[in-house]
Each structure stands twice: as structure tokens, then as C-alpha cells.
Design a protein around this motif. Structure first.
Motif, mmCIF file in Angstrom:
data_model
loop_
_atom_site.group_PDB
_atom_site.id
_atom_site.type_symbol
_atom_site.label_atom_id
_atom_site.label_comp_id
_atom_site.label_asym_id
_atom_site.label_seq_id
_atom_site.Cartn_x
_atom_site.Cartn_y
_atom_site.Cartn_z
ATOM 1 N N VAL A 57 0.697 -1.205 0.002
ATOM 2 C CA VAL A 57 -0.031 0.012 -0.075
ATOM 3 C C VAL A 57 0.943 0.918 -0.025
ATOM 4 O O VAL A 57 2.085 1.170 0.673
ATOM 5 N N ALA A 58 0.488 2.360 -0.793
ATOM 6 C CA ALA A 58 1.090 3.567 -0.706
ATOM 7 C C ALA A 58 0.301 4.251 0.382
ATOM 8 O O ALA A 58 -0.954 4.372 0.294
ATOM 9 N N VAL A 59 1.191 4.865 1.217
ATOM 10 C CA VAL A 59 0.465 6.047 2.385
ATOM 11 C C VAL A 59 1.101 7.410 2.136
ATOM 12 O O VAL A 59 1.976 7.763 1.971
ATOM 13 N N ALA A 60 -0.116 8.176 1.962
ATOM 14 C CA ALA A 60 0.125 9.679 1.957
ATOM 15 C C ALA A 60 -0.627 10.576 2.769
ATOM 16 O O ALA A 60 -1.994 10.091 2.974
ATOM 17 N N ASP A 61 -0.431 11.567 3.385
ATOM 18 C CA ASP A 61 -1.159 12.121 4.134
ATOM 19 C C ASP A 61 -1.842 11.478 5.421
ATOM 20 O O ASP A 61 -2.765 11.805 5.680
ATOM 21 N N GLY A 62 -1.156 10.430 5.932
ATOM 22 C CA GLY A 62 -1.655 9.615 6.994
ATOM 23 C C GLY A 62 -2.847 8.520 6.407
ATOM 24 O O GLY A 62 -3.357 7.828 7.306
ATOM 25 N N HIS A 63 -3.146 8.430 5.110
ATOM 26 C CA HIS A 63 -3.862 7.614 4.636
ATOM 27 C C HIS A 63 -3.629 6.824 3.743
ATOM 28 O O HIS A 63 -2.838 6.950 3.011
#
Length: 158
Positions: A57-63
């Protein structure tokens, strides 16, 4: 943004990302009725287990904002989806680079995937080849035209 191995707890978010990406990008390429079937239903226990066993999974901005998986025996890549609000930011490219790195780590000569019609130009830009059309049979019973594609891996140096 960073990429990590998925966990069982990530499964609901992965299921939602899949649905969002399909509805955002596949319209106009497939009949609406087929998209409705493809994105219908609830998350199954087998999907959740597949996420835990195989997804990244890619995680950005805590999501969680993107998913991808690769079968390191066959080299088949699947479930490459990016949340619509994060498309165009390099997340798909980063996920694919991670899948390629995993493939190289285990010595695969090539990787392959079945692209949706809308995503084929993206994969071609990453070095995948394939122009013929095939049929993808969804587990939900819908048949979708796809483009089988392959990329031959270059050996790592250094």
C-alpha cells in the motif's frame, strides 16, 4: 508518500480504493452496467486475506491512497489502484517501481499484468508491451476487455 506491506487491517481501505479507482477511471471504457457489477458487493474474507498476504500500500497524508500486488512466483502484477483524489501524483509509478524491485530481488525475467483499457497507456509508459485484447473474467461474473502486457526485466548492476 511511502510504500509498505499491507496488513489485514488495511483490507477495508484497499477495497474502497479499488472501487473508487475503477469508478473514477474506467467510465467511458466499459459499460456502466459492467462497472456497477465489478464494483458491487461487500469485501469478502478471501479479499481481506489476499490483501494481508500479497498487497503493498501507498500511504500519503496519513491515509492509504494506493494498492498493488505481485505474485513473486509467476511475476503477475494485479490490484494496481490509486484513490482518485491522489491520481497524477506519481503514486502509481511508485507502486509499480516497488513491484519491479520485488521482482528483481527474486530474479524474475519478466513481469506481466492484464491492463484495463484506460490504463494501458500508463503501463506502456513504464515499458510494458502488449496490444492484443483479451477478456478478464471477474469473480463477480462480469467479462471485461483487457490488454495482456509484459515487461522484460533488466538485470541489476552494481
Amino acid at each position: 508518500m511511502h510504500i509498505r506491506k499491507a496488513t489485514l487491517d488495511d483490507a477495508p481501505a484497499c477495497f474502497a480504493i479499488r472501487r473508487d479507482a475503477i469508478l473514477a477511471q474506467c467510465g467511458g471504457h466499459y459499460p456502466e452496467a459492467d462497472l456497477d457489477i465489478w464494483t458491487s458487493g461487500i469485501m469478502s474474507p478471501s479479499f481481506a486475506q489476499r490483501v494481508a498476504d500479497h498487497f503493498y500500500v501507498a500511504v500519503a497524508d496519513g491515509h492509504l491512497v494506493g494498492t498493488a500486488m505481485i505474485d513473486l512466483v509467476t511475476g503477475k502484477i494485479d490490484a494496481v489502484f490509486v484513490l482518485s483524489g491522489y491520481m497524477g501524483r506519481g503514486i502509481g509509478r511508485a507502486l509499480m517501481a516497488q513491484m519491479e524491485s520485488l521482482a528483481l530481488d527474486v530474479g524474475l525475467d519478466s513481469i506481466q499484468l492484464e491492463s484495463t483499457l484506460n490504463a494501458a497507456p500508463f503501463y506502456r509508459a513504464l515499458g510494458f508491451q502488449g496490444d492484443t485484447l483479451s477478456t478478464y473474467q471477474s469473480s463477480l461474473g462480469v467479462s471485461l476487455t483487457c490488454v495482456p502486457m509484459v515487461k522484460h526485466m533488466a538485470e541489476r548492476t552494481g
